[in-house]
Design an enzyme around this catalytic site. Sequence first.
Site, PDB file in Angstrom:
ATOM      1  N   GLY A 104       0.810  -1.215   0.000  1.00 36.55           N
ATOM      2  CA  GLY A 104       0.000   0.000   0.000  1.00 36.55           C
ATOM      3  C   GLY A 104       0.847   1.270   0.000  1.00 36.55           C
ATOM      4  O   GLY A 104       0.644   2.168  -0.826  1.00 36.55           O
ATOM      5  N   THR A 158       8.851  -1.998   3.344  1.00 38.95           N
ATOM      6  CA  THR A 158       8.379  -3.343   3.680  1.00 38.95           C
ATOM      7  C   THR A 158       8.050  -3.336   5.180  1.00 38.95           C
ATOM      8  O   THR A 158       8.215  -2.329   5.860  1.00 38.95           O
ATOM      9  CB  THR A 158       9.466  -4.410   3.443  1.00 38.95           C
ATOM     10  OG1 THR A 158      10.454  -4.311   4.485  1.00 38.95           O
ATOM     11  CG2 THR A 158      10.156  -4.238   2.109  1.00 38.95           C
ATOM     12  N   GLU A 182      -5.287  -4.593  11.706  1.00 40.24           N
ATOM     13  CA  GLU A 182      -4.491  -5.501  10.875  1.00 40.24           C
ATOM     14  C   GLU A 182      -5.367  -6.713  10.551  1.00 40.24           C
ATOM     15  O   GLU A 182      -6.370  -6.953  11.236  1.00 40.24           O
ATOM     16  CB  GLU A 182      -3.251  -5.957  11.656  1.00 40.24           C
ATOM     17  CG  GLU A 182      -2.237  -4.857  11.930  1.00 40.24           C
ATOM     18  CD  GLU A 182      -1.562  -4.334  10.665  1.00 40.24           C
ATOM     19  OE1 GLU A 182      -1.303  -5.131   9.757  1.00 40.24           O
ATOM     20  OE2 GLU A 182      -1.335  -3.121  10.586  1.00 40.24           O
ATOM     21  N   ASP A 210       3.450  -3.102  17.992  1.00 47.66           N
ATOM     22  CA  ASP A 210       3.731  -2.046  17.017  1.00 47.66           C
ATOM     23  C   ASP A 210       3.929  -0.697  17.733  1.00 47.66           C
ATOM     24  O   ASP A 210       4.843   0.066  17.393  1.00 47.66           O
ATOM     25  CB  ASP A 210       2.554  -1.971  16.025  1.00 47.66           C
ATOM     26  CG  ASP A 210       2.917  -1.148  14.799  1.00 47.66           C
ATOM     27  OD1 ASP A 210       3.884  -1.521  14.119  1.00 47.66           O
ATOM     28  OD2 ASP A 210       2.247  -0.132  14.546  1.00 47.66           O
ATOM     29  N   LYS A 256       7.441   1.747  18.077  1.00 51.79           N
ATOM     30  CA  LYS A 256       7.502   3.204  17.870  1.00 51.79           C
ATOM     31  C   LYS A 256       8.121   3.881  19.091  1.00 51.79           C
ATOM     32  O   LYS A 256       8.965   4.772  18.954  1.00 51.79           O
ATOM     33  CB  LYS A 256       6.100   3.757  17.596  1.00 51.79           C
ATOM     34  CG  LYS A 256       5.517   3.255  16.284  1.00 51.79           C
ATOM     35  CD  LYS A 256       4.079   3.688  16.103  1.00 51.79           C
ATOM     36  CE  LYS A 256       3.468   3.058  14.874  1.00 51.79           C
ATOM     37  NZ  LYS A 256       2.044   3.316  14.707  1.00 51.79           N
ATOM     38  N   GLY A 270      -2.455   5.583   7.179  1.00 53.79           N
ATOM     39  CA  GLY A 270      -2.958   5.831   5.827  1.00 53.79           C
ATOM     40  C   GLY A 270      -1.799   5.779   4.861  1.00 53.79           C
ATOM     41  O   GLY A 270      -0.746   6.372   5.111  1.00 53.79           O
TER      42      GLY A 270
HETATM   43  N1  NAP Z   1      -0.024   1.508   5.967  1.00 52.66           N
HETATM   44  C1  NAP Z   1       0.145   2.524   6.814  1.00 52.66           C
HETATM   45  O1  NAP Z   1      -0.754   3.332   7.063  1.00 52.66           O
HETATM   46  C2  NAP Z   1       1.490   2.718   7.470  1.00 52.66           C
HETATM   47  C3  NAP Z   1       1.711   3.819   8.324  1.00 52.66           C
HETATM   48  C4  NAP Z   1       2.985   4.015   8.877  1.00 52.66           C
HETATM   49  C5  NAP Z   1       3.987   3.104   8.619  1.00 52.66           C
HETATM   50  N2  NAP Z   1       3.739   2.021   7.827  1.00 52.66           N
HETATM   51  C6  NAP Z   1       4.814   1.072   7.594  1.00 52.66           C
HETATM   52  O2  NAP Z   1       5.147   1.086   6.217  1.00 52.66           O
HETATM   53  C7  NAP Z   1       5.572  -0.213   5.814  1.00 52.66           C
HETATM   54  C8  NAP Z   1       4.757  -0.656   4.601  1.00 52.66           C
HETATM   55  O3  NAP Z   1       3.394  -0.710   4.952  1.00 52.66           O
HETATM   56  P1  NAP Z   1       2.317  -1.262   3.898  1.00 52.66           P
HETATM   57  O4  NAP Z   1       0.990  -0.978   4.489  1.00 52.66           O
HETATM   58  O5  NAP Z   1       2.632  -0.775   2.541  1.00 52.66           O
HETATM   59  O6  NAP Z   1       2.630  -2.842   3.981  1.00 52.66           O
HETATM   60  P2  NAP Z   1       2.212  -3.975   2.917  1.00 52.66           P
HETATM   61  O7  NAP Z   1       1.033  -3.510   2.141  1.00 52.66           O
HETATM   62  O8  NAP Z   1       2.133  -5.233   3.696  1.00 52.66           O
HETATM   63  O9  NAP Z   1       3.448  -4.049   1.892  1.00 52.66           O
HETATM   64  C9  NAP Z   1       4.675  -4.582   2.219  1.00 52.66           C
HETATM   65  C10 NAP Z   1       5.458  -4.786   0.946  1.00 52.66           C
HETATM   66  O10 NAP Z   1       6.778  -5.236   1.292  1.00 52.66           O
HETATM   67  C11 NAP Z   1       7.113  -6.325   0.416  1.00 52.66           C
HETATM   68  N3  NAP Z   1       8.163  -7.149   1.028  1.00 52.66           N
HETATM   69  C12 NAP Z   1       8.077  -7.996   2.073  1.00 52.66           C
HETATM   70  N4  NAP Z   1       9.273  -8.553   2.322  1.00 52.66           N
HETATM   71  C13 NAP Z   1      10.139  -8.050   1.405  1.00 52.66           C
HETATM   72  C14 NAP Z   1      11.520  -8.239   1.147  1.00 52.66           C
HETATM   73  N5  NAP Z   1      12.257  -9.061   1.895  1.00 52.66           N
HETATM   74  N6  NAP Z   1      12.090  -7.559   0.117  1.00 52.66           N
HETATM   75  C15 NAP Z   1      11.351  -6.709  -0.646  1.00 52.66           C
HETATM   76  N7  NAP Z   1      10.030  -6.496  -0.453  1.00 52.66           N
HETATM   77  C16 NAP Z   1       9.427  -7.163   0.564  1.00 52.66           C
HETATM   78  C17 NAP Z   1       5.809  -7.046   0.211  1.00 52.66           C
HETATM   79  O11 NAP Z   1       5.929  -7.891  -0.917  1.00 52.66           O
HETATM   80  P3  NAP Z   1       4.678  -8.734  -1.486  1.00 52.66           P
HETATM   81  O12 NAP Z   1       3.845  -7.717  -2.212  1.00 52.66           O
HETATM   82  O13 NAP Z   1       5.347  -9.709  -2.396  1.00 52.66           O
HETATM   83  O14 NAP Z   1       4.016  -9.346  -0.311  1.00 52.66           O
HETATM   84  C18 NAP Z   1       4.883  -5.845   0.004  1.00 52.66           C
HETATM   85  O15 NAP Z   1       4.960  -5.387  -1.314  1.00 52.66           O
HETATM   86  C19 NAP Z   1       5.400  -1.117   7.039  1.00 52.66           C
HETATM   87  O16 NAP Z   1       6.627  -1.260   7.696  1.00 52.66           O
HETATM   88  C20 NAP Z   1       4.409  -0.355   7.897  1.00 52.66           C
HETATM   89  O17 NAP Z   1       4.547  -0.642   9.291  1.00 52.66           O
HETATM   90  C21 NAP Z   1       2.537   1.828   7.232  1.00 52.66           C
END
Ligand code: NAP
Length: 357
Positions: free
Chosen positions: A13, A103, A210, A221, A225, A339
């Site tokens: 995302g 990731t 989640e 989590d 932080k 978000g």
């Molecule tokens: N979403 C939010 O609102 C938010 C807010 C603050 C911080 N964050 C942080 O931002 C990060 C990403 O969040 P997200 O919501 O985008 O997570 P996500 O949708 O689960 O995406 C994670 C991505 O990382 C990839 N990945 C996993 N292992 C990997 C590796 N070893 N090498 C390369 N790529 C790899 C996954 O691949 P696949 O597609 O193949 O599974 C996926 O594309 C997380 O650490 C999260 O805690 C998110």
Amino acid sequence: MQTISLIQLGLGGVGRSLVRQVLNLRRWHREKYGVRLRYVAVCDSEGAIVSTDGIPDDVLLDALEWKISGKGLKDHPAGYCQNDASAIVDVAGTKETVVVDVTASEETIPALLLAIRRGYGVVLANKKPLTGDMEVYRELKSGQFLRYEATVGSGLPVIATLQRLLRSGDRVCRIEGALSGTLGYLMSCLQDDVPFSEAVRMAYKLGYTEPDPRDDLGGVDVARKALILARDMGYDLNLEDIALDPLYPTGIDGISITRFLEAISALDGKFSRMVKEAFLDEKALRYVASVTEGEIRVGLESVPRSSPLGLLRGSDNLVAYYTSHYDKMPLVIQGRGAGTDATAAGVLADLMEFRGR
Ligand SMILES: NC(=O)c1ccc[n+]([C@@H]2O[C@H](COP(=O)([O-])OP(=O)(O)OC[C@H]3O[C@@H](n4cnc5c(N)ncnc54)[C@H](OP(=O)(O)O)[C@@H]3O)[C@@H](O)[C@H]2O)c1
């Protein structure tokens, strides 16, 4: 014109939103800041697209659609099978490179350390590299360019504010925060007399939690932080040192999500009593992370209703810094703490700080 080459680990995302923002804002960045951002590699967990000349925009946009349809980069016409991000950093990295980790994996750590050793930039939304082994934290921090604003409070300037306070020599005595939008939402529901189990089920159905709500309710989590803030304050602490109080008992850890959502009805009475007791004391129940004098606590607390945390409603995040200069009334950062778009914007702002290097 400065060119910054991006190696992006993760196309979930946040990663997809970041690619879109980089492409959409290209003209703005060029005209306003004299910077051209270009992708040389994007990776997911099993595959990658790499081009040291820059990945064409149409290929990137197609890769986003490909990922949205549930397919992996290893099967994309421009992609290939890979699970070694270090090899990509090795091949595609140059001094003008920033490696972006969006990731949620620990597997990226070797690639990040390689980037740091080579003098490349590193930008993280991923908390895990900063909250595991202390040696990894130190080595990452020793790099010439490391930014990780989006790890705490998404796009909110939580880390930047702490760094400014520390740089000014102000003594940061205590940090208190509501660092989970999901748990903030639950606390507001409890305050509105919604039973705990019903609030969790609602949050789950609305997609606020989640996929397994225990990942939110367990508090890990939030603990990560808080650990990032504490380590930045100079405390030599690890996750195991944190006094962590999850919102459910460990006994219901190993059951299915459906059964878990039923089992937590048994907690309704306890939470309802806690909310009432807090109310009679002019307080409000909040899930609080606090860092004080080398100690981190994460769990439920009754806070004065008139305090910044007590006044907080809904899913906003809030971080209050109590310092020598901000002693009675803390310096407060508040706003949306999650978000994909806001998080990606936080990552992009970090990336733009590589300008001029
Ligand atoms: N979403 C939010 O609102 C938010 C807010 C603050 C911080 N964050 C942080 O931002 C990060 C990403 O969040 P997200 O919501 O985008 O997570 P996500 O949708 O689960 O995406 C994670 C991505 O990382 C990839 N990945 C996993 N292992 C990997 C590796 N070893 N090498 C390369 N790529 C790899 C996954 O691949 P696949 O597609 O193949 O599974 C996926 O594309 C997380 O650490 C999260 O805690 C998110």
